[in-house]
Scaffold this active site. Structure first.
Site, PDB file in Angstrom:
ATOM      1  N   ARG A 106       0.879  -1.171   0.000  1.00 36.00           N
ATOM      2  CA  ARG A 106       0.000   0.000   0.000  1.00 36.00           C
ATOM      3  C   ARG A 106       0.912   1.214   0.000  1.00 36.00           C
ATOM      4  O   ARG A 106       1.745   1.381   0.902  1.00 36.00           O
ATOM      5  CB  ARG A 106      -0.894   0.001   1.249  1.00 36.00           C
ATOM      6  CG  ARG A 106      -1.548   1.353   1.495  1.00 36.00           C
ATOM      7  CD  ARG A 106      -2.626   1.317   2.531  1.00 36.00           C
ATOM      8  NE  ARG A 106      -3.789   0.604   2.028  1.00 36.00           N
ATOM      9  CZ  ARG A 106      -4.987   0.628   2.600  1.00 36.00           C
ATOM     10  NH1 ARG A 106      -5.175   1.346   3.698  1.00 36.00           N
ATOM     11  NH2 ARG A 106      -6.004  -0.036   2.100  1.00 36.00           N
ATOM     12  N   HIS A 133      -7.525   0.922  -6.119  1.00 33.45           N
ATOM     13  CA  HIS A 133      -7.706   0.067  -4.934  1.00 33.45           C
ATOM     14  C   HIS A 133      -8.437  -1.212  -5.387  1.00 33.45           C
ATOM     15  O   HIS A 133      -9.592  -1.439  -5.041  1.00 33.45           O
ATOM     16  CB  HIS A 133      -8.518   0.821  -3.878  1.00 33.45           C
ATOM     17  CG  HIS A 133      -8.472   0.205  -2.513  1.00 33.45           C
ATOM     18  ND1 HIS A 133      -7.678  -0.875  -2.196  1.00 33.45           N
ATOM     19  CD2 HIS A 133      -9.149   0.516  -1.369  1.00 33.45           C
ATOM     20  CE1 HIS A 133      -7.857  -1.184  -0.917  1.00 33.45           C
ATOM     21  NE2 HIS A 133      -8.745  -0.373  -0.402  1.00 33.45           N
ATOM     22  N   GLN A 136     -10.266  -3.948  -3.057  1.00 32.63           N
ATOM     23  CA  GLN A 136     -11.521  -3.477  -2.469  1.00 32.63           C
ATOM     24  C   GLN A 136     -12.676  -3.640  -3.444  1.00 32.63           C
ATOM     25  O   GLN A 136     -13.763  -4.097  -3.064  1.00 32.63           O
ATOM     26  CB  GLN A 136     -11.388  -2.008  -2.060  1.00 32.63           C
ATOM     27  CG  GLN A 136     -12.650  -1.449  -1.445  1.00 32.63           C
ATOM     28  CD  GLN A 136     -12.946  -2.067  -0.090  1.00 32.63           C
ATOM     29  OE1 GLN A 136     -12.107  -2.059   0.799  1.00 32.63           O
ATOM     30  NE2 GLN A 136     -14.154  -2.614   0.089  1.00 32.63           N
ATOM     31  N   ASP A 223     -17.307   7.047  -0.668  1.00 28.42           N
ATOM     32  CA  ASP A 223     -16.017   6.922   0.022  1.00 28.42           C
ATOM     33  C   ASP A 223     -15.734   8.287   0.644  1.00 28.42           C
ATOM     34  O   ASP A 223     -16.406   9.283   0.332  1.00 28.42           O
ATOM     35  CB  ASP A 223     -14.935   6.536  -1.006  1.00 28.42           C
ATOM     36  CG  ASP A 223     -13.562   6.253  -0.399  1.00 28.42           C
ATOM     37  OD1 ASP A 223     -13.469   6.090   0.837  1.00 28.42           O
ATOM     38  OD2 ASP A 223     -12.583   6.209  -1.168  1.00 28.42           O
ATOM     39  N   CYS A 263     -16.246   1.437   1.407  1.00 29.93           N
ATOM     40  CA  CYS A 263     -15.053   0.613   1.673  1.00 29.93           C
ATOM     41  C   CYS A 263     -14.570   0.749   3.110  1.00 29.93           C
ATOM     42  O   CYS A 263     -13.842  -0.115   3.587  1.00 29.93           O
ATOM     43  CB  CYS A 263     -13.947   0.972   0.693  1.00 29.93           C
ATOM     44  SG  CYS A 263     -13.306   2.644   0.841  1.00 29.93           S
ATOM     45  N   ARG A 291     -13.335  -8.756   1.942  1.00 29.69           N
ATOM     46  CA  ARG A 291     -11.911  -8.491   1.669  1.00 29.69           C
ATOM     47  C   ARG A 291     -11.088  -9.739   1.961  1.00 29.69           C
ATOM     48  O   ARG A 291     -10.181 -10.104   1.205  1.00 29.69           O
ATOM     49  CB  ARG A 291     -11.394  -7.330   2.544  1.00 29.69           C
ATOM     50  CG  ARG A 291     -11.963  -5.957   2.219  1.00 29.69           C
ATOM     51  CD  ARG A 291     -11.480  -5.438   0.869  1.00 29.69           C
ATOM     52  NE  ARG A 291     -10.027  -5.359   0.778  1.00 29.69           N
ATOM     53  CZ  ARG A 291      -9.287  -4.367   1.254  1.00 29.69           C
ATOM     54  NH1 ARG A 291      -9.853  -3.329   1.823  1.00 29.69           N
ATOM     55  NH2 ARG A 291      -7.968  -4.368   1.122  1.00 29.69           N
TER      56      ARG A 291
HETATM   57  N1   CP Z   1     -11.083  -0.270   2.919  1.00 34.46           N
HETATM   58  C1   CP Z   1      -9.779  -0.333   3.274  1.00 34.46           C
HETATM   59  O1   CP Z   1      -8.880  -0.575   2.464  1.00 34.46           O
HETATM   60  O2   CP Z   1      -9.573  -0.142   4.602  1.00 34.46           O
HETATM   61  P1   CP Z   1      -8.176   0.063   5.341  1.00 34.46           P
HETATM   62  O3   CP Z   1      -7.646   1.405   4.928  1.00 34.46           O
HETATM   63  O4   CP Z   1      -8.512  -0.010   6.797  1.00 34.46           O
HETATM   64  O5   CP Z   1      -7.233  -1.030   4.912  1.00 34.46           O
HETATM   65  N1  NVA Z   2      -9.965   6.611  -0.926  1.00 35.33           N
HETATM   66  C1  NVA Z   2      -9.539   6.188   0.395  1.00 35.33           C
HETATM   67  C2  NVA Z   2      -9.750   4.709   0.547  1.00 35.33           C
HETATM   68  C3  NVA Z   2      -9.378   4.158   1.897  1.00 35.33           C
HETATM   69  C4  NVA Z   2      -9.509   2.677   1.994  1.00 35.33           C
HETATM   70  C5  NVA Z   2      -8.075   6.556   0.595  1.00 35.33           C
HETATM   71  O1  NVA Z   2      -7.298   6.395  -0.346  1.00 35.33           O
HETATM   72  O2  NVA Z   2      -7.732   7.009   1.680  1.00 35.33           O
END
Ligand code: CP
Ligand code: NVA
Length: 309
Positions: A106, A133, A136, A223, A263, A291
């Site tokens: 990530r 992402h 997700q 989101d 998400c 997930r």
């Molecule tokens: N939805 C998601 O990816 O959550 P986290 O940021 O907690 O991993």
């Molecule tokens: N769009 C959000 C998703 C978090 C899971 C971010 O990137 O922070």
């Protein structure tokens, strides 16, 4: 440089899987969810998990999922590894490949993920970048199959930022062909190159009117307005996203049996009202659970040699 004939592939974006492969991946995840799948394809294997941003779901679901498949996961934050002190991504990729069987990352710039994948000799999985992402959205599609039977012929609405989630929805529409309607404030539209590609195969609309996007939708998605790394823009975004809260009045425009997805993490009172996310149409807890199942399926295939048939 890795050998181009390597027997695995990465999961950096939804189109890395073909349409039939995605169908088989959902079926495998469903066998995992039901308990019918008992194999341990990651026995003796290790997943490195690099987190340059915070995470609850991604971190825990990948770690638990690896364990359930017989393997071991390593949590690596920038505080712990030299990547956080400027060691090049390419070097990190080459070194980790000598120890582990797969890398989940990530991070911020999508090109950092591409670079990691280019130099790694083991499969790389995208656990979120600023652009995409994909894990997700596969979990979201699994949730749609769970509650609506299929995503085929459904209208999916996206209300909010044209961010990594929105871009991955566009990639999913490109591969799976469902109708996608996005409403984003001016200046917050999704990536144009992804939009153009998806529009070659299906209907993907972008409007500045949330009510237009949500009209008759079977799935309503939103989101956060401020994603990780954009914290300085919070105040401006609160103003720019006025009118984009998915609340009960907004949900009235969707199909009567529509489900709501998010998400998570969620900000009640900003992008969604408490009565919607905690109400009867919400499927967010199943979505979070999914997930685990979809990522286990991805790892079983990429790291564990499971066939997608
Ligand atoms: N939805 C998601 O990816 O959550 P986290 O940021 O907690 O991993
Ligand atoms: N769009 C959000 C998703 C978090 C899971 C971010 O990137 O922070």
């Amino acid at each position: 440089m890795p050998d181009s004939n390597r027997p695995h592939h990465d999961f950096l974006a939804i189109p890395d899987f073909s349409t039939p492969e995605l169908g088989a991946l959902f079926q495998l995840a469903e066998r995992m969810r039901s308990g019918a799948y008992t194999a341990k394809p990651l026995s003796g294997k290790t997943l490195a998990m690099i987190f340059m941003k915070a995470s609850t779901r991604t971190r825990v679901s990948f770690e638990v999922g690896t364990y359930q498949l017989g393997g071991h996961a390593l949590f690596l934050s920038p505080r712990d590894v030299q990547l956080g002190r400027g060691e090049p991504i390419a070097d990190t990729a080459r070194v980790l490949s000598r120890y582990v069987d797969g890398i989940m990352i990530r991070t911020f710039a999508h090109q950092d993920l591409d670079e990691l994948a280019r130099y790694a000799d083991v499969p790389v999985i995208n656990g979120l970048t600023d652009l995409l992402h994909p894990c997700q959205i596969l979990a979201d599609l699994l949730t749609i199959r769970q509650h609506l039977g299929t995503y085929e012929g459904k209208k999916i609405a996206w209300i909010g930022d044209g961010n990594n989630m929105a871009n991955s929805w566009i990639n999913a529409a490109y591969r799976l062909g469902f109708e996608l309607a996005l409403a984003c404030p001016e200046g917050y539209e999704p990536a144009d190159h992804l939009l153009q590609r998806a529009r070659e195969v299906t209907t993907v609309t972008v409007t500045h009117d949330p009510r237009e996007a949500i009209a008759g939708a079977h799935v309503v998605n939103t989101d956060v307005w401020t994603s990780m790394g954009q914290e300085d823009e919070q105040k401006k975004r609160e103003k720019d996203f006025a009118g984009y809260t998915v609340d009960a009045a907004m949900m009235e425009h969707a199909d009567r049996d529509a489900i709501f997805l998010h998400c998570l993490p969620a900000h009640r009172g900003e992008e969604v009202s408490a009565d919607v996310i905690d109400g009867p149409q919400s499927r967010v807890w199943d979505e979070a659970e999914n997930r685990l199942h979809i990522q286990k399926a991805i790892m079983a295939v990429l790291l564990g040699g499971e066939e997608l048939v």
